[in-house]
Structure formats: structure tokens, C-alpha cells
Design a protein around this motif. Structure first.
Motif, short mmCIF file in Angstrom:
data_model
loop_
_atom_site.label_atom_id
_atom_site.label_comp_id
_atom_site.label_asym_id
_atom_site.label_seq_id
_atom_site.Cartn_x
_atom_site.Cartn_y
_atom_site.Cartn_z
N UNK A 1 19.39 62.02 35.13
CA UNK A 1 19.24 62.82 36.35
C UNK A 1 19.49 62.00 37.61
N UNK A 2 18.92 60.80 37.65
CA UNK A 2 18.96 60.03 38.91
C UNK A 2 20.24 59.23 39.11
N UNK A 3 20.93 58.91 38.03
CA UNK A 3 22.12 58.07 38.20
C UNK A 3 23.40 58.81 37.82
N UNK A 4 23.28 59.88 37.03
CA UNK A 4 24.51 60.53 36.57
C UNK A 4 24.65 61.95 37.08
N UNK A 5 23.85 62.84 36.55
CA UNK A 5 24.10 64.26 36.81
C UNK A 5 23.52 64.74 38.14
N UNK A 6 22.46 64.10 38.61
CA UNK A 6 21.81 64.58 39.84
C UNK A 6 21.14 65.93 39.66
N UNK A 7 20.86 66.30 38.43
CA UNK A 7 20.23 67.59 38.16
C UNK A 7 18.89 67.71 38.89
N UNK A 8 18.53 68.91 39.18
CA UNK A 8 17.23 69.23 39.80
C UNK A 8 17.05 68.51 41.14
#
Lengths: 213, 619
Positions: free
Chosen positions: B334-341
Motif C-alpha cells: 500500500x505505502x510503496x506500490x499501489x497507494x491503495x486506501x
């Protein structure tokens, strides 16, 4: 990518050493002479613009110069070994005992390189003789003038490279750059030191060539 | 005329077709039409015999989730989920997690137990626990499944008992019931009473369960409901809130797809035993929850309920077709790749990249800030938090240390919870066989007569004389090649020939530890926020925090270790490196001055070159 380049550089370094040893039938006397203080002084200090030695006795300047030059070379070799070994073998960042040695030796290198540069820089400036030599650089013989010219070129490239190599690491110690910036700075440090290593290699090559001829 | 072989072929094809048609039958609740609204679950209750529970039934039987929920959802598919498959064959155990911990103060026992193949844990059978014992002890915080409804994991020894208790089916309500009167503590109480088939009804907001299957004889008939004529022994039975039934015998369930955090917390809570965390208001919960996320926003799953555990390589050992999507739900994902949420990308200003090779996100961001002494924690699964009638003393067993920073096999340092096993066993050449936990009290009770009159739940400290007597007594049940030993404090303690005690180090006595991810602290409370000295100093708690060697017996020389002992690091090297940070500010200044000089010299000669060029350019 860096790892591959490093591997090629190390292999070529070994090749240069092999070349020297083969041509000299493994006689290391030339090397011994090169690293003798007298030889060093004779080669590097107190010469006039024509390359003639002017100093008769060795004074404080000579000792400082020789000391700093030796420290620069030795500390750089230690830094290169500790810095390159882990990257070459594991592909990981520098860590553990190698890192401790690396960061302990680094200030010695910085100090000695600064003194060496201050003491050498004036002598290493280019002059008209160098221009003439440069025009005849394709000559196969490695005479004093040609060696001197390449020494000067090596010196100025090394001088230029040593600043980003040091500066990158110092900037990494401040909370100025994020992960991406840190990686870029590390890249600058790595590639500039790789160039320095290549220059050391070239220097050995010149010595080898000169001794051979 | 058809030949016989042709008929067989046609029959075979028909059987295959019918089977495949059956296997691909998708239930109505398992396929979404795309609506994001929550469907209303006004449904009939169906008991384990597939009969609708009607308001006028006598007796009214508890509803079965397998049949009630399974009418619209594929129970067999859900049954493959992470929470329900412990012990099943072919299940990937993944990274070691929180074990169940068998604790018996009176026999100085504290054993990590798991049906997963986690090194350092023992299987229930190894310590003499049957599947039923296991469920009675630990079913309190299991949502069902596993040995609860897997015949293969049970022995024939207590077949009739299982008929009385029923199966511990997956209790769907444990996670999906959003009704505020949902009572998971009733689930816990009823597993302890062997009321497995009544558990789901007991936890629901519209039924109460009374009595205890544990008190019923093996031939008890739930349909007759006839209790033995013994006072105070009440047969298990359910009493529904009849006002919740409509004319069609339907009951409204307040079910949600995404489990509410409070339901997760029943099994996944922890309390830190430090003076500044005594009350709930002193805690910050996980930063993600405070930011408005829910547990299941990251710990997602599909119909298969194969929940994302969230560690980096969670999906690497699975053959899930959705692996790529699922692998995005980790810190890094989430925090380094997809940025989800809306996960912000961290800057990590001034943090050398080597930290990302040697450590995990959780090392700096999870658990509690390292203190001089590594505290104990109490957890739901370890201590039964939330279960009625538990010992609320802070010193109660089991003793779980947290955070202990441990380097794992992949060379990465992560924060762990850690427990030191303590139990009596038989040593046979190189193998340790624990003495059955159901038998051991018979041998320890005559000698461990200390009383915990204050109800601390702590170890009853064992004197050498007591250990000698117990080990001596255990010789009576030892086989020829076996030697009774006490495994505690990371050592094997056994009797010498002269009846004195000897302790040796043993891999079999090593502590069990498991990495954790929560609670996550915000960046402003992460290690390193105060500079490198948070970790790289001569007395940094990251390296030098004391970790108790927890034990009921006094240890020979040392009863504490330090975090660095678990990191596979050279003490001298770490200390020297840490010390270098004392001089680092001066070093920076020195190097900056040198670099400045070098730069000025270079600049001077550069200017000279420029001057030369400008002076001679016209000539």
C-alpha cells in the motif's frame, strides 16, 4: 547494473596486474621502488617546470606529502575492498564489520586526499609541454612526458570525482533526502568511487607500461 | 441394440456431467450483482438435521450455521479459509503466528500449541490433548471449523461424546454479526461446556443457551432432552427470543460483509503490562484504525475466506490466482506500490537504504516503543481476554514478552512476541516427549503445594528440592531409555546420578516467537524520529532492552537476555558502530570543511582556466 560494472572493473583490474607481472616475469622490484619514499619524492615533489628535481634534502613538506599520498592510496584501497566486496558477493548494501571498517577509514581518506590535493594541485596544472605531448599521444612509447601527462589527467579526473563521492555520503547523513534521494546519492557515491577505482587501475597500468618500456 | 460397453460409457458421462454440474453450483449469496448495498438477512433457522427451526418445535434445536448460512453460501468453500483450516492436510501454515498456550500454574506448565506446522510449537496430541480437549480449552477464541468439524482430526476414542457435544461448525456470527447484542463471550463459555452445536445460537443476539453438554453422559439424547437425575446438572438447551420470529419462522440477522473491528478484537486484542498502560485511555490503538480504516480493509478475503495476513511474503507460497491483488495488502504494497486506501508514500528522510534490507516496516513502526525492560503483554488468544471469569491479574500466565527484536531466517529483523516453554517431559536420546498435561498434575501436586492465595496467576516458584522430587517421581513412569526432564528457561533440567540437578542448553527448550504487525505507531512515534541515536547509541533499548528468561525455576547464572542476543549480531561490532555516532556530528563538520576546501581549490583552477580562455580567445 552497478554490480555488473563493478565485476567488469575488478576483472580488468586483475588483468592489469596480471599484465604487469607477466611482462616483468613476476619481478616486483619496480613496485617496491615505486612505493619507496625516496622514489616517491623524486617522482612527485620539488621539480621545476621542466621536470628537473630541485630539492636536495627531504624536509617537512616532503614527509607530509609522502605520508598523505601513501595514506590516500592505502585508505582508498581499504575503502574499495570494504565497499565493493559485499556488493560484489551478495549484491546487498554495505553492512556489518565491513561497514565499520569503511566508515572508520573514510575520514582518514578525506583528510589525506585533501592534503595531497593541496600539495599536488599546483604541480599538476597543465602547461604548454603537456599540450605538445597531448598532440603526440598516439606514440607507442611511454616516455616521462607522456606518463606525466596521463598522471595529470588522472589527477584532475580523480580530483573532480572525489568531491561528489564525499559529498553524496555527507548529504545522506542529513535528513534532507527521502528514500529515492538517498538511493540517488548512494548511486553517485558508488559510481564516482568506481571511476576513482578505474583511475587507480589506470595509474597501475601506466606504471606497468613505463616499467616495461 | 447398444452394446454393454456403450451403455457403461453413456452412464459414466452422465455421472461426470451431473457431478460437475453439482460442483459448479453457485449459491445465491455467493455471486454479486454488483450492488454495494448490504442485503437484509431475514432467513429461516435450520438445524443440523436440515429442518427449519419453528416456533412451536419441542424442543427447539440450535440452528446450524452450516445449514442456515450454507443455504445461500458455499460452506465448503468458506471452510478453506485461513481461520478454519488449522490442522487440515495440505494447508500452508505460513509465517509462525500466535499459538494457543496451554497453561497450568500448579504444574509449572506453559506450552505453545498449534495445529499449524510452526517450528517451536507442539501439536495437541503431543501433550496428551484430544481434539475435544483442544476445543474446550481454546475454542473460546476460535471461530469454529478446524478440528471442530473435521472428522479426520478426531480419534474414535470419544465418538459418543462428539454426538452429545455436536460439531463446532464455523460460527459465521463471530465475525459477521453486527448486532450489538452479539455475545462472543457466550461462544467462549459454551465451548468450555462442550456445547459446540449450541455455540452459534448462544453468541447470537436472539437466543440464550443453558446447561452443559460436558455434564451429560455419553448416551445423552438431545432430541429427548432428558437430563440425568442429578441436581445442578442441566441439559444443554437453547431458548430463543420468540419475538424475533415472524410468521414464516424467519429471523432477522444484522449481518455485514465486512467484519466490524470490535468482532476482530475479541480474538485479537492485547494489553501491555507497563505502568503507563494500565487503563484503556492510556492506549492509542493502531494508527490505521484511528485514520478511519477497518481491520478488513487490509485483511481482505473473498468467498474462500483465505484472508490476507498482510506480511510481505504472505502470498508467495500460495497458488491463489488472486495472489497479485492480495499481495498488495501489506505495508509495502500500500505505502510503496499501489497507494491503495490513500496510503501516503513515506519520505524516510535521512534514512540510509540499508535499513530496508535489514529490517521490516514493523521494526520501527509496530508494537510499543522499546523500553529498558521488555514488558509482558496479555493477549486474547493467550489469556482469553474478554472471556468471563478469567484471572485479570497482570502477572497471570502465560508470560509473553513483546517487542523482542529477532532476526529471522531471511536475515530481516522484526518485532516479535516471545514465550519460553515450560513443561515436564521424557528425554529419549535426542527426542523430548512431553508428559501428558492431563497426567502431570498427579505427579506435581504432592510437591508443588504453594498456594497462589493472592490470585496472581504467576509462577509458583519451584525450589530445587521440589524439582528433584518431581523428577524422581516421574522416573516411575519413564521407559527404560527415558530420562525425566524439566524444560524451562531455555534449558533442560535433569537429575544427575547423585540426585542433584543439572542444567544444559538445548534447542528443544528454545523460546517460541512470532512476528507481529500491530499496533502500528504513526511516523511521529516511530523509531528513528529522534535521530539515529534512537537505535545507534551505547545504551539504545533497540539493542539492549532486557528480555526476561521467563521460568518457574531460578536459572543458574543469567535470567535476562538483551534484544541484541536475538539479532545474530556481534556485540563488539554493534557497540563500536553505535559509538561512532558520538563523534558523527564532529565528523560531519570535519568532512564538510575538507570537501569545501577541495571544492574551492577546484573552483579556483576552473576560474583560472576560464581566465586563460577569455584572455587568449581573441589571439
Amino acid at each position: 547494473m552497478y554490480r555488473i560494472l563493478l565485476l567488469i572493473t575488478v576483472i580488468s583490474f586483475i588483468y592489469v596486474l596480471f599484465l604487469y607481472l607477466r611482462k616483468n616475469k613476476a619481478d616486483l622490484s619496480g613496485w617496491k621502488n615505486y612505493f619507496r619514499l625516496k622514489e616517491l619524492i623524486a617522482r612527485c615533489s620539488r621539480t621545476n617546470s621542466k621536470g628537473e628535481q630541485t630539492a636536495k634534502n627531504y624536509n617537512l613538506y616532503d614527509w607530509i606529502f609522502c605520508g598523505s599520498f601513501l595514506f590516500t592510496i592505502l585508505s582508498f584501497i581499504i575503502l574499495a575492498v570494504t565497499g565493493f566486496l559485499q556488493v560484489l558477493v551478495t549484491g546487498q548494501h554495505l553492512g556489518g564489520i565491513l561497514l565499520i571498517i569503511h566508515v572508520t577509514i573514510a575520514p582518514v581518506f578525506v583528510l589525506s586526499v585533501t592534503i595531497t590535493v593541496l600539495l599536488m594541485v599546483h604541480k599538476m596544472r597543465f602547461n604548454y609541454n603537456d599540450l605538445e605531448t597531448f598532440k603526440n599521444r598516439s606514440a607507442k612509447t611511454w616516455d616521462e612526458a607522456k606518463v606525466k601527462l596521463f598522471n595529470k589527467i588522472d589527477f584532475w579526473i580523480a580530483f573532480t570525482m572525489v568531491i561528489p563521492a564525499i559529498l553524496a555520503i555527507i548529504l545522506m547523513m542529513f535528513p534532507l533526502f527521502g528514500t529515492y534521494g538517498q538511493e540517488q546519492l548512494l548511486g553517485i557515491h558508488r559510481y564516482s568511487t568506481l571511476i576513482l577505482f578505474l583511475l587507480l587501475q589506470h595509474k597501475i597500468y601506466i606504471i606497468a607500461k613505463k616499467e616495461i618500456r | 441394440m447398444y452394446k454393454l460397453s456403450q451403455i457403461y460409457s453413456i452412464l459414466a458421462v452422465l455421472i461426470c456431467l451431473s457431478y460437475s454440474g453439482y460442483a459448479q453450483d453457485i449459491k445465491v449469496g455467493d455471486i454479486s450483482d454488483g450492488s454495494r448495498s448490504v442485503p437484509v438477512h431475514l432467513i429461516q433457522l435450520i438445524d443440523e438435521d436440515s429442518s427449519v427451526v419453528r416456533i412451536d418445535d419441542q424442543p427447539m434445536l440450535p440452528f446450524s450455521t452450516k445449514n442456515t448460512c450454507g443455504k445461500c453460501h458455499d460452506y465448503s468453500k468458506i471452510r478453506n479459509g485461513w481461520h478454519f483450516t488449522a490442522g487440515d492436510s495440505g494447508v500452508v501454515s505460513g509465517r509462525p503466528g500466535h499459538p494457543w498456550i496451554f497453561v497450568d500454574q500448579a504444574s509449572a506448565t506453559q506450552i505453545p500449541i498449534s495445529l499449524h506446522d510452526w517450528p517451536g510449537t507442539l501439536k495437541p496430541g503431543d501433550v496428551g490433548l484430544t481434539a475435544m480437549d483442544y476445543l474446550q480449552l481454546f475454542g473460546r477464541q476460535m471461530p469454529g471449523g478446524s478440528v471442530g468439524d473435521n472428522d479426520n482430526l478426531r480419534s474414535l476414542y470419544n465418538t459418543f461424546r462428539w454426538r452429545v457435544s455436536g460439531e463446532l461448525e464455523i460460527n459465521c456470527l463471530s465475525c459477521h454479526d453486527a448486532e450489538f447484542s452479539h455475545d462472543q463471550a457466550a461462544h467462549a463459555a459454551n465451548t468450555a461446556r462442550q456445547n459446540f452445536r449450541w455455540v452459534a445460537a448462544a453468541s447470537s443476539g436472539f437466543a440464550n443457551v443453558y446447561g452443559s453438554a460436558r455434564n451429560m453422559p455419553d448416551n445423552y439424547d438431545i432430541y429427548q432432552g432428558t437430563a440425568p437425575d442429578v441436581p445442578k446438572k442441566i441439559a444443554p438447551h437453547v431458548v430463543y427470543d420468540l419475538t424475533r420470529f415472524n410468521k414464516k419462522n424467519e429471523v432477522y440477522f444484522d449481518l455485514v460483509r465486512d467484519a466490524p473491528d470490535r468482532n476482530c478484537y475479541y480474538c485479537h486484542s492485547l494489553k501491555i503490562i507497563t505502568p503507563d498502560k494500565q487503563e484503556k485511555w492510556m492506549y492509542e490503538s493502531d494508527v490505521h484504525l484511528k485514520a478511519g480504516l477497518n481491520c478488513v480493509d487490509c485483511h481482505r478475503n473473498g468467498l474462500d475466506h483465505d484472508m490476507v495476513r498482510g506480511y510481505e511474503n504472505d502470498m508467495s507460497d500460495k497458488t491463489d490466482p488472486l495472489t497479485k491483488i492480495k499481495s498488495e495488502f501489506s505495508c509495502f504494497g500500500c505505502h510503496m506500490q499501489s497507494g491503495r486506501l490513500g496510503a501516503p508514500k513515506p519520505l524516510h528522510a535521512g534514512l540510509p537504504p540499508i535499513h530496508f534490507e535489514k529490517m521490516n516496516c514493523t521494526t520501527c513502526h509496530s508494537g510499543i516503543w522499546p523500553d529498558r525492560n521488555t514488558p509482558y503483554i496479555k493477549t486474547s488468544q493467550g489469556h482469553g481476554l474478554g472471556v468471563h471469569g478469567i484471572n485479570k491479574s497482570d502477572s497471570t500466565l502465560p508470560h509473553i514478552s513483546s517487542n523482542v527484536f529477532i532476526r529471522n531466517e531471511d536475515g530481516i529483523i522484526r518485532p516479535h512476541n516471545l514465550i519460553w516453554p515450560s513443561y515436564w517431559a521424557m528425554l529419549d536420546s535426542s527426542r523430548v516427549k512431553p508428559v501428558s498435561v492431563k497426567q502431570i498434575r498427579a505427579y506435581t501436586t504432592p510437591f508443588i503445594m504453594n498456594e497462589d492465595s493472592m490470585g496472581t496467576g504467576n509462577w509458583l516458584a519451584l525450589a530445587d528440592t521440589q524439582i528433584i522430587k518431581i523428577l524422581d517421581t516421574l522416573k516411575t513412569i519413564a521407559n527404560e531409555n527415558e530420562k525425566p526432564v524439566l524444560i524451562a528457561s531455555g534449558k533442560l533440567t535433569f537429575l544427575r546420578n547423585d540426585s542433584t540437578l543439572e542444567q544444559t542448553n538445548s534447542n528443544m527448550a528454545l523460546p517460541y516467537s512470532w512476528a507481529f504487525g500491530h499496533d502500528v505507531r504513526p511516523a511521529s512515534q516511530s523509531l528513528g524520529i529522534n535521530g539515529c541515536e534512537d537505535c545507534h547509541s551505547g545504551d539504545a533499548n533497540f539493542y539492549y532492552s532486557d528480555v526476561d528468561i521467563d521460568s518457574p525455576i531460578p536459572v543458574l547464572n543469567v535470567n535476562k537476555l538483551e534484544n541484541i542476543d536475538f539479532m545474530d549480531l556481534s556485540r563488539a561490532g554493534t557497540w563500536v558502530f553505535s559509538m561512532s555516532f558520538l563523534f558523527r556530528p564532529w565528523l560531519k563538520i570535519f568532512i564538510i570543511i575538507c570537501t569545501f576546501i577541495l571544492f574551492m581549490v577546484l573552483l579556483t583552477y576552473f576560474v583560472k582556466v576560464l581566465l586563460y580562455i577569455t584572455e587568449n580567445i581573441g589571439q
